[in-house]
Design an enzyme around this catalytic site. Structure first.
Site, mmCIF file in Angstrom:
data_model
loop_
_atom_site.group_PDB
_atom_site.id
_atom_site.type_symbol
_atom_site.label_atom_id
_atom_site.label_comp_id
_atom_site.label_asym_id
_atom_site.label_seq_id
_atom_site.Cartn_x
_atom_site.Cartn_y
_atom_site.Cartn_z
ATOM 1 N N ASP A 169 -21.744 17.208 -6.832
ATOM 2 C CA ASP A 169 -22.624 17.874 -7.959
ATOM 3 C C ASP A 169 -23.171 17.782 -8.822
ATOM 4 O OD1 ASP A 169 -23.412 21.032 -8.417
ATOM 5 O OD2 ASP A 169 -22.134 20.905 -10.270
ATOM 6 N N HIS A 219 -29.096 22.482 -20.466
ATOM 7 C CA HIS A 219 -27.854 22.482 -20.083
ATOM 8 C C HIS A 219 -26.720 21.423 -20.497
ATOM 9 C CE1 HIS A 219 -23.833 23.586 -18.432
ATOM 10 N NE2 HIS A 219 -23.647 22.285 -18.118
ATOM 11 N N GLU A 224 -22.106 28.830 -13.146
ATOM 12 C CA GLU A 224 -23.143 27.870 -13.951
ATOM 13 C C GLU A 224 -24.196 27.802 -12.461
ATOM 14 O OE1 GLU A 224 -22.147 23.610 -13.413
ATOM 15 O OE2 GLU A 224 -21.395 24.154 -15.382
ATOM 16 N N GLU A 238 -26.969 27.540 -10.475
ATOM 17 C CA GLU A 238 -27.920 25.876 -9.745
ATOM 18 C C GLU A 238 -28.907 25.709 -8.484
ATOM 19 O OE1 GLU A 238 -25.192 22.772 -9.898
ATOM 20 O OE2 GLU A 238 -23.744 23.496 -11.305
ATOM 21 N N GLN A 297 -11.659 22.536 -18.115
ATOM 22 C CA GLN A 297 -12.182 21.288 -18.229
ATOM 23 C C GLN A 297 -11.573 21.161 -18.662
ATOM 24 O OE1 GLN A 297 -16.073 22.605 -17.815
ATOM 25 N NE2 GLN A 297 -17.138 20.230 -17.116
ATOM 26 N N LYS A 331 -13.116 23.417 -11.629
ATOM 27 C CA LYS A 331 -14.418 23.590 -10.563
ATOM 28 C C LYS A 331 -14.370 23.471 -9.072
ATOM 29 C CE LYS A 331 -17.595 21.919 -13.602
ATOM 30 N NZ LYS A 331 -19.086 22.613 -14.145
ATOM 31 N N THR A 364 -17.028 27.485 -5.504
ATOM 32 C CA THR A 364 -18.335 27.475 -5.733
ATOM 33 C C THR A 364 -19.159 29.070 -4.471
ATOM 34 O OG1 THR A 364 -17.915 25.607 -5.728
ATOM 35 C CG2 THR A 364 -20.090 25.894 -4.588
ATOM 36 N N GLU A 398 -22.764 27.982 -22.765
ATOM 37 C CA GLU A 398 -24.651 27.792 -23.694
ATOM 38 C C GLU A 398 -24.572 29.004 -24.361
ATOM 39 O OE1 GLU A 398 -25.604 26.183 -20.165
ATOM 40 O OE2 GLU A 398 -27.525 25.404 -21.202
HETATM 41 MN MN MN Z 1 -22.654 22.415 -11.884
#
Ligand code: MN
Length: 432
Positions: A131, A138, A203, A205, A244, A257, A261, A378
Site C-alpha cells: 500500500d 490525504h 480509505e 484507494e 494505528q 490495517k 482489505t 479527514e
Molecule cells: Mn491505505
C-alpha cells in the site's frame, strides 16, 4: 513507453447484442472488465462483465486466440496477467467482436450468466500486497493532525512512500468486515487496553494489478512500467485509527490495517482505460522534479486518469428505514502526487521482484476540499467534528452495521463512460 492504444473497441457508438450493456453505467461494451466468478454451485472460472451479465471465458475458449486459451481456462487471472500486453489487446478485440457482432450471438449467448445469480471471487491469487501513500491531500491532511506547521515530511516529494501490506486478508466486495480488537491507549492513560477498535475508518484507494513481473535483482524502468499494469480495481484499506496511533512507530502500519482489505472484484483493464488517460498535474511551483529513475515524458503527459471516485455510507438504521446511502465524498483521481507507473517503477527500483497478480494500493485519494476527502479521519478531523446522517444518527467513525461502498467512473469528452462495479462491505461487531 508503450501505452495501450485507443482503437475501435472504444468507439462510443459501439453496441452489444447483450441489451443490458447498452447505456450500462459500469459495464458497456467499451469496458469488458475481467474477473473470476462461479455460477451457482459450480467451480470458479474467468469471466468478462457485460451489462447485467458475465460471459464465461472457459466456455467460449475455442473462440479465443490460441495463445489465450490455456489462460482463459484457469480459475484466476494470474496467467492472463502474465501474458505479453499485446495478447491482452488481442483478447479485448476478440471479446469486443464476439459481444458486438450479432453473427456470434448463437455461439456465445449460452455462456452468459446473470450477474445477480453468480458469486464473484478475488480476481487473482494475490502473492503480495503493498500500500502506497500517493494522495497528497490525504498525506497533508493527516500530517496536519500530528504536525500542524509541517504536515508533509521532507521525503514525501522525492519518494513514493509505501509499506508492505497483508495479502491474505484481501477480500472481494460484499464480504463483511469484523471489527478488530487491538491495543489502544488514550492520550492521558498510562497503559493501553486490548479492546474492539473505537475509531474504525475506511480509505478510498485504487488497486493496481501487476501484469508481467520482473526477476529478483532486476528493475522495471519507468519507461516500461505501464506495460506491467494489467488493470485497476477499487480498494478500501480499512483502518483502525486508535490501533494505528499506538502501534505505528517506528515501523509503520501493522494490525491497524491487516485485518481486512476490500476490493471491487472486476479488473478494469489498462486497455479499457486508454481513452481516459490525462496528463499528470504539474507539480506546484518550487517542488522538486522526480529523480530521473521516476521521470518519463510520456508518463507525465498521459500517466494520470480521468476518474471520479465516490464513497457512500448506509447505517443499519438507514437501511431499515429504506433510505438511500449518503454520499460522504466525491472527487477526481488526479490528486495523486505519483503516477501508477511511478509506483510500479519505484517498487522494483531496488531489485524487488513483482509477480503477476500482485496488488499495489495507491493510498487514500483525497481532493483538496472536505467534500472530496477519502477517509473519516479527514472528514471529521480525527473525530472532532461528527456529522449527522438522515436518520439523525451521528458519526465520527464507523459503527457496527455501517456499510461503506466505493464507486468510480471513467469519463472523457466524446467517449462512453465506464465504471468499476462495487467495492462494498458492512461492519460486523467484534465477536465476544
Ligand atoms: Mn491505505
Amino acid at each position: 513507453m508503450t501505452l495501450p492504444r485507443i482503437d475501435h473497441t472504444h468507439e462510443p457508438s459501439l453496441t452489444s447484442w447483450v441489451a443490458s450493456a447498452n447505456g450500462h453505467a459500469d459495464f458497456p461494451i467499451q469496458n469488458l472488465p475481467l474477473g473470476v466468478f462461479s455460477p451457482q454451485g459450480a467451480q470458479p472460472r474467468i469471466g468478462v462483465a457485460i451489462g447485467d451479465s458475465v460471459l464465461d471465458l472457459a466456455a467460449i475458449a475455442s473462440l479465443l486466440p490460441e495463445a489465450m486459451q490455456p489462460a482463459a481456462g484457469q480459475s484466476s487471472l494470474n496467467a492472463l496477467f502474465a501474458l505479453p500486453p499485446e495478447d491482452r489487446t488481442l483478447l479485448r478485440r476478440r471479446l469486443s467482436q464476439l459481444l458486438s457482432d450479432e453473427a456470434h450471438r448463437r455461439d456465445v449467448e449460452t455462456a452468459l450468466h446473470p450477474l445477480s445469480e453468480v458469486t464473484l471471487h478475488l480476481p487473482a491469487r494475490i502473492g503480495d500486497y503493498t500500500d502506497f501513500y500517493v494522495g497528497i491531500h490525504h498525506a497533508t491532511n493527516v500530517g496536519k493532525l500530528f504536525r500542524p506547521d509541517n504536515p508533509l515530511l521532507p521525503n514525501y516529494k522525492y519518494v513514493p512512500i509505501g509499506y508492505h501490506g497483508r495479502a491474505s486478508s484481501v477480500r472481494p466486495s460484499g464480504e463483511p468486515v469484523v471489527r478488530p480488537r487491538g491495543q489502544r491507549k488514550a492520550p492521558n492513560a498510562d497503559v493501553p487496553v486490548f479492546e474492539p477498535s473505537a475509531r474504525l475508518d475506511y480509505e478510498l484507494e485504487l488497486g493496481i494489478w501487476v501484469a508481467q513481473g520482473n526477476a529478483l535483482g532486476t528493475t522495471i524502468p519507468i519507461g516500461e512500467a505501464s506495460e506491467h499494469i494489467a488493470g485497476l480495481s477499487l480498494l478500501n484499506d480499512w483502518s483502525a485509527r486508535d490501533l494505528q496511533a499506538w502501534e505505528y512507530q517506528p515501523l509503520g502500519p501493522f494490525l491497524a490495517k491487516n485485518f481486512h482489505t476490500t476490493i471491487s472484484p472486476w479488473v478494469v483493464t489498462a486497455e479499457a482505460l486508454a481513452p481516459y488517460r490525462i496528463a499528470q498535474p504539474a507539480r506546484p511551483e518550487g517542488d522538486p522534479a522526480p529523480l530521473p529513475y521516476l521521470l518519463d515524458a510520456q508518463d507525465q503527459a498521459q500517466g494520470a486518469l480521468s476518474l471520479t471516485l465516490s464513497v457512500w455510507l448506509s447505517s443499519a438504521k438507514m437501511r431499515e428505514e429504506g433510505r438511500a446511502p449518503l454520499r460522504l465524498s466525491q472527487g477526481p483521481a488526479s490528486n495523486m502526487y505519483w503516477t501508477l507507473a511511478q509506483i510500479v517503477a519505484h517498487h522494483a527500483s531496488g531489485g524487488c521482484n513483482l509477480n503477476p497478480g500482485d496488488l499495489l494500493g495507491t493510498g487514500t485519494i483525497s481532493g483538496p476540499t472536505p467534500d472530496s476527502y477519502g477517509s473519516l479521519l479527514e472528514i471529521t478531523e480525527g473525530g472532532k467534528n461528527p456529522f449527522t446522517l438522515p436518520t439523525g444518527e451521528t458519526r465520527s467513525f464507523l459503527q457496527d452495521g455501517d456499510e461503506i461502498s466505493i464507486t468510480a467512473s471513467a469519463h472523457a469528452p466524446g467517449r462512453a463512460s465506464i465504471g468499476f462495479g462495487e467495492c462494498r462491505a458492512v461492519i460486523l461487531a467484534t465477536p465476544a
